[in-house]
Scaffold this active site. Structure first.
Site, mmCIF file in Angstrom:
data_model
loop_
_atom_site.group_PDB
_atom_site.id
_atom_site.type_symbol
_atom_site.label_atom_id
_atom_site.label_comp_id
_atom_site.label_asym_id
_atom_site.label_seq_id
_atom_site.Cartn_x
_atom_site.Cartn_y
_atom_site.Cartn_z
ATOM 1 N N ARG A 147 0.857 -1.185 0.000
ATOM 2 C CA ARG A 147 0.000 0.000 0.000
ATOM 3 C C ARG A 147 0.887 1.227 0.000
ATOM 4 O O ARG A 147 1.900 1.250 0.706
ATOM 5 C CB ARG A 147 -0.873 0.036 1.264
ATOM 6 C CG ARG A 147 -1.922 -1.031 1.329
ATOM 7 C CD ARG A 147 -2.478 -1.117 2.730
ATOM 8 N NE ARG A 147 -1.437 -1.479 3.686
ATOM 9 C CZ ARG A 147 -1.567 -1.399 5.005
ATOM 10 N NH1 ARG A 147 -2.670 -0.962 5.539
ATOM 11 N NH2 ARG A 147 -0.587 -1.763 5.821
ATOM 12 N N GLU A 148 0.502 2.232 -0.749
ATOM 13 C CA GLU A 148 1.265 3.471 -0.701
ATOM 14 C C GLU A 148 1.161 4.067 0.685
ATOM 15 O O GLU A 148 0.121 3.996 1.339
ATOM 16 C CB GLU A 148 0.718 4.455 -1.732
ATOM 17 C CG GLU A 148 1.337 4.222 -3.086
ATOM 18 C CD GLU A 148 0.901 5.262 -4.080
ATOM 19 O OE1 GLU A 148 0.556 4.852 -5.196
ATOM 20 O OE2 GLU A 148 0.885 6.452 -3.740
ATOM 21 N N ASN A 199 -7.478 -6.523 -5.840
ATOM 22 C CA ASN A 199 -7.732 -5.081 -5.886
ATOM 23 C C ASN A 199 -9.178 -4.775 -6.275
ATOM 24 O O ASN A 199 -9.798 -3.864 -5.729
ATOM 25 C CB ASN A 199 -6.761 -4.400 -6.862
ATOM 26 C CG ASN A 199 -5.478 -3.991 -6.150
ATOM 27 O OD1 ASN A 199 -5.312 -4.263 -4.962
ATOM 28 N ND2 ASN A 199 -4.577 -3.343 -6.853
ATOM 29 N N GLY A 248 -9.401 5.969 -4.987
ATOM 30 C CA GLY A 248 -8.562 6.549 -6.048
ATOM 31 C C GLY A 248 -7.196 5.905 -6.022
ATOM 32 O O GLY A 248 -7.043 4.785 -5.551
ATOM 33 N N CYS A 251 -3.776 2.466 -8.427
ATOM 34 C CA CYS A 251 -4.072 1.030 -8.589
ATOM 35 C C CYS A 251 -5.547 0.707 -8.803
ATOM 36 O O CYS A 251 -5.917 0.149 -9.833
ATOM 37 C CB CYS A 251 -3.554 0.270 -7.388
ATOM 38 S SG CYS A 251 -1.772 0.250 -7.333
ATOM 39 N N LYS A 254 -7.341 1.888 -12.108
ATOM 40 C CA LYS A 254 -6.705 1.261 -13.271
ATOM 41 C C LYS A 254 -6.957 -0.251 -13.297
ATOM 42 O O LYS A 254 -7.305 -0.817 -14.331
ATOM 43 C CB LYS A 254 -5.205 1.573 -13.195
ATOM 44 C CG LYS A 254 -4.293 0.677 -13.944
ATOM 45 C CD LYS A 254 -2.857 1.152 -13.818
ATOM 46 C CE LYS A 254 -2.121 0.644 -12.604
ATOM 47 N NZ LYS A 254 -1.693 -0.747 -12.628
ATOM 48 N N LYS A 309 -5.175 9.448 -0.619
ATOM 49 C CA LYS A 309 -5.416 8.915 0.732
ATOM 50 C C LYS A 309 -4.345 9.509 1.635
ATOM 51 O O LYS A 309 -3.479 10.251 1.163
ATOM 52 C CB LYS A 309 -5.368 7.393 0.741
ATOM 53 C CG LYS A 309 -4.010 6.839 0.387
ATOM 54 C CD LYS A 309 -3.963 5.348 0.608
ATOM 55 C CE LYS A 309 -2.515 4.872 0.561
ATOM 56 N NZ LYS A 309 -2.377 3.461 0.777
ATOM 57 N N ARG A 316 -2.423 10.871 -7.990
ATOM 58 C CA ARG A 316 -2.930 10.195 -9.186
ATOM 59 C C ARG A 316 -4.338 9.662 -8.927
ATOM 60 O O ARG A 316 -4.572 8.982 -7.937
ATOM 61 C CB ARG A 316 -1.987 9.052 -9.587
ATOM 62 C CG ARG A 316 -0.715 9.567 -10.240
ATOM 63 C CD ARG A 316 0.245 8.454 -10.528
ATOM 64 N NE ARG A 316 0.751 7.840 -9.309
ATOM 65 C CZ ARG A 316 1.506 6.737 -9.282
ATOM 66 N NH1 ARG A 316 1.819 6.133 -10.395
ATOM 67 N NH2 ARG A 316 1.928 6.255 -8.131
HETATM 68 C C1 UDX Z 1 -3.848 -0.675 -3.160
HETATM 69 C C2 UDX Z 1 -3.904 -2.042 -2.462
HETATM 70 O O1 UDX Z 1 -4.422 -1.893 -1.146
HETATM 71 C C3 UDX Z 1 -2.510 -2.668 -2.433
HETATM 72 O O2 UDX Z 1 -2.581 -3.956 -1.842
HETATM 73 C C4 UDX Z 1 -2.042 -2.757 -3.867
HETATM 74 O O3 UDX Z 1 -0.826 -3.388 -3.991
HETATM 75 C C5 UDX Z 1 -1.992 -1.393 -4.501
HETATM 76 O O4 UDX Z 1 -3.297 -0.829 -4.456
HETATM 77 P P1 UDX Z 1 -3.115 1.783 -2.510
HETATM 78 O O5 UDX Z 1 -3.397 2.173 -3.920
HETATM 79 O O6 UDX Z 1 -1.857 2.266 -1.879
HETATM 80 O O7 UDX Z 1 -3.060 0.193 -2.363
HETATM 81 O O8 UDX Z 1 -4.348 2.313 -1.663
HETATM 82 P P2 UDX Z 1 -5.350 1.737 -0.566
HETATM 83 O O9 UDX Z 1 -4.809 1.935 0.792
HETATM 84 O O10 UDX Z 1 -5.784 0.381 -0.903
HETATM 85 O O11 UDX Z 1 -6.585 2.771 -0.760
HETATM 86 C C6 UDX Z 1 -7.166 2.949 -2.051
HETATM 87 C C7 UDX Z 1 -8.263 3.997 -2.018
HETATM 88 O O12 UDX Z 1 -9.399 3.548 -1.299
HETATM 89 C C8 UDX Z 1 -7.888 5.333 -1.371
HETATM 90 O O13 UDX Z 1 -8.402 6.378 -2.172
HETATM 91 C C9 UDX Z 1 -8.559 5.284 -0.003
HETATM 92 O O14 UDX Z 1 -8.860 6.561 0.511
HETATM 93 C C10 UDX Z 1 -9.826 4.505 -0.343
HETATM 94 N N1 UDX Z 1 -10.400 3.780 0.813
HETATM 95 C C11 UDX Z 1 -9.709 2.756 1.390
HETATM 96 C C12 UDX Z 1 -11.686 4.102 1.264
HETATM 97 O O15 UDX Z 1 -12.338 5.026 0.743
HETATM 98 N N2 UDX Z 1 -12.220 3.372 2.290
HETATM 99 C C13 UDX Z 1 -11.556 2.350 2.888
HETATM 100 O O16 UDX Z 1 -12.120 1.731 3.801
HETATM 101 C C14 UDX Z 1 -10.260 2.032 2.430
#
Ligand code: UDX
Length: 419
Positions: A147-148, A199, A248, A251, A254, A309, A316
């Site tokens: 996760r980022e 994802n 957003g 990942c 896309k 986040k 992005r």
């Molecule tokens: C994601 C996957 O979690 C990770 O395992 C993969 O390798 C890459 O993609 P990331 O893109 O870093 O990681 O973001 P993530 O923490 O998963 O959050 C994605 C989006 O969902 C963010 O915009 C976040 O704000 C939103 N989110 C997340 C929610 O709105 N509610 C939630 O409960 C969790």
């Protein structure tokens, strides 16, 4: 182990630094000369919790040349981007295939494993194998789940390591790389799909809870309570049930699109994921419409949070940016603040908004304050003073970070999502 990592973005760099800290000899390769020069001078090129610190404690080689970088490598990790193709919505594999082509021109004096960590459609490993076509190499899938913002934490504490390969030698090498970990070995195609399926599932979970939040608003229930109650069921789990403004990042948007395109190529309809994609698009428009009910063209609109986040500078496909853009296009007077993402946001929003690097100036005389990114720091702001500084104590907490009761006790008019 000698490890070469191609691509020094949000996946490649933390992975390289992580492996180096475990004692491996790491070479990071990127064709961006500027980036490589910065990294050679020990300057981190992206924000990631703890990365700078660890980077200063490890030795890594950096180069722009694939042939130089992969020389003597036991393991080559491909971690270049697979961005969304603007025209087709499919994953753009140009960078992957360019790397494969360059690797096909390299001489490998010893057995080498080439692992694709980038998220790629099922079957990409087969094509990479065709291009590289070298008996000394095995091509495997080693998907990333970092996760980022939490990349280093996830690197050292992975939920799972998936390795897709039919080669016993390659599997042995990966088992050696993760000596304390129970690696799940699968065939290559399954490993490629596990990443997309995961994802898309998580994105769907977010879309689901956002729809429930809409229902909560309509029927007078509280989404925070509903999510908590649902999450107590271990089969459902309490993660990724936080209602907000939509998902957003680089990942989820896309990958959800790419998996539906992949399925279409095989005449399969992934109806749930299609609904998630559409629902997430509408979510941002709906949130912008909600905001517009509270503002006029003369309002000073204070937006807190622009990153997709918390704990990242990444904008992005940020829903916060998308919502801000809608408001800007409608001609509102938008002021923005973020802890880490202002520089990246400026590349997208240009001069259309007023940037603030502190809470005091953005909230001073504001008519409305809107939280769009779930930065934990927002919970600990001096809201009493903010309320006094604002012209109008209207607070839209669209990440449900704060306590409605407490904010109301301070005199705010407080609105969250689904409460
Ligand atoms: C994601 C996957 O979690 C990770 O395992 C993969 O390798 C890459 O993609 P990331 O893109 O870093 O990681 O973001 P993530 O923490 O998963 O959050 C994605 C989006 O969902 C963010 O915009 C976040 O704000 C939103 N989110 C997340 C929610 O709105 N509610 C939630 O409960 C969790």
């Amino acid at each position: 182990m000698n490890i070469a990592i191609i691509g020094t973005g949000y996946v490649g760099l933390p992975t390289g630094i992580g492996f180096a800290s475990l004692g491996h000899n790491v070479t990071c390769i990127d064709k961006d000369e500027l980036k490589i020069n910065q990294l050679k001078n020990k300057k981190v090129t992206l924000y990631e919790d703890g990365l700078e610190d660890l980077f200063n404690r490890v030795d890594i080689e950096f180069t722009t040349s694939i042939p130089i970088g992969v020389k003597n490598a036991d393991l080559i990790i491909i971690a270049v981007g697979t961005p969304q193709d603007e025209n087709t919505g499919k994953a753009n594999l140009t960078y992957i295939y360019n790397v494969a082509k360059e690797l096909s021109e390299c001489k490998f004096d010893k057995y080498t494993v080439i692992a694709t960590k980038s998220t790629v459609p099922v079957g990409t490993g087969d094509k990479i194998e065709e291009i590289i076509n070298n008996k000394n190499c095995d091509i495997i899938s080693l998907p990333e789940f970092l996760r980022e913002g939490k990349a280093l934490y996830d690197f050292f504490n992975p939920d799972r390591i998936i390795c897709g390969s039919s080669s016993e030698m390659a599997k042995g090498l990966i088992a050696d790389l993760y000596p304390t970990f129970d690696v799940l070995f699968t065939d290559r195609r399954s490993a490629e799909l596990i990443k997309y399926a995961s994802n898309a599932f998580l994105a769907t979970k977010i879309h689901y809870i956002n729809e429930m939040a809409n229902l909560c608003e309509a029927v007078g229930a509280n989404i925070n309570m509903v999510a908590k109650g649902m999450g107590l069921d271990k089969r459902i789990g309490d993660k990724f049930l936080k209602a907000g403004i939509g998902y957003g990042g680089s990942c989820f948007p896309k990958d959800t699109l790419a998996i539906t395109h992949l399925a279409k190529d095989y005449n399969i309809d992934l109806t749930i994921i299609q609904a998630t994609i559409l629902g997430n698009l509408y979510r941002k428009v709906d949130i912008a419409k909600k905001i517009m009910k509270y503002i006029t063209p003369v309002s000073k609109v204070a937006i807190l949070g622009l990153a997709f986040k918390n704990d990242t500078d990444d904008c992005r496909q940020s829903p916060a940016i998308d919502i801000t853009k809608i408001l800007v296009n409608e001609g509102y007077n938008i002021h923005v603040f973020d802890y880490k993402a202002l520089k990246n946001a400026e590349k997208i929003l240009g001069k259309s908004v007023t940037y603030h690097d502190n809470i005091k100036s953005i909230t001073k005389d504001a008519d409305i304050c809107i939280i769009l990114t779930e930065w934990e720091q927002f919970k600990f702001l001096d809201w009493k003073t903010i309320k006094e500084d604002m012209k109008n104590p209207l607070l839209l907490d669209y990440r449900n970070l704060l306590s409605k009761e407490y904010m109301e006790s301070l005199g705010f008019i407080y609105k969250g999502v689904g409460i």
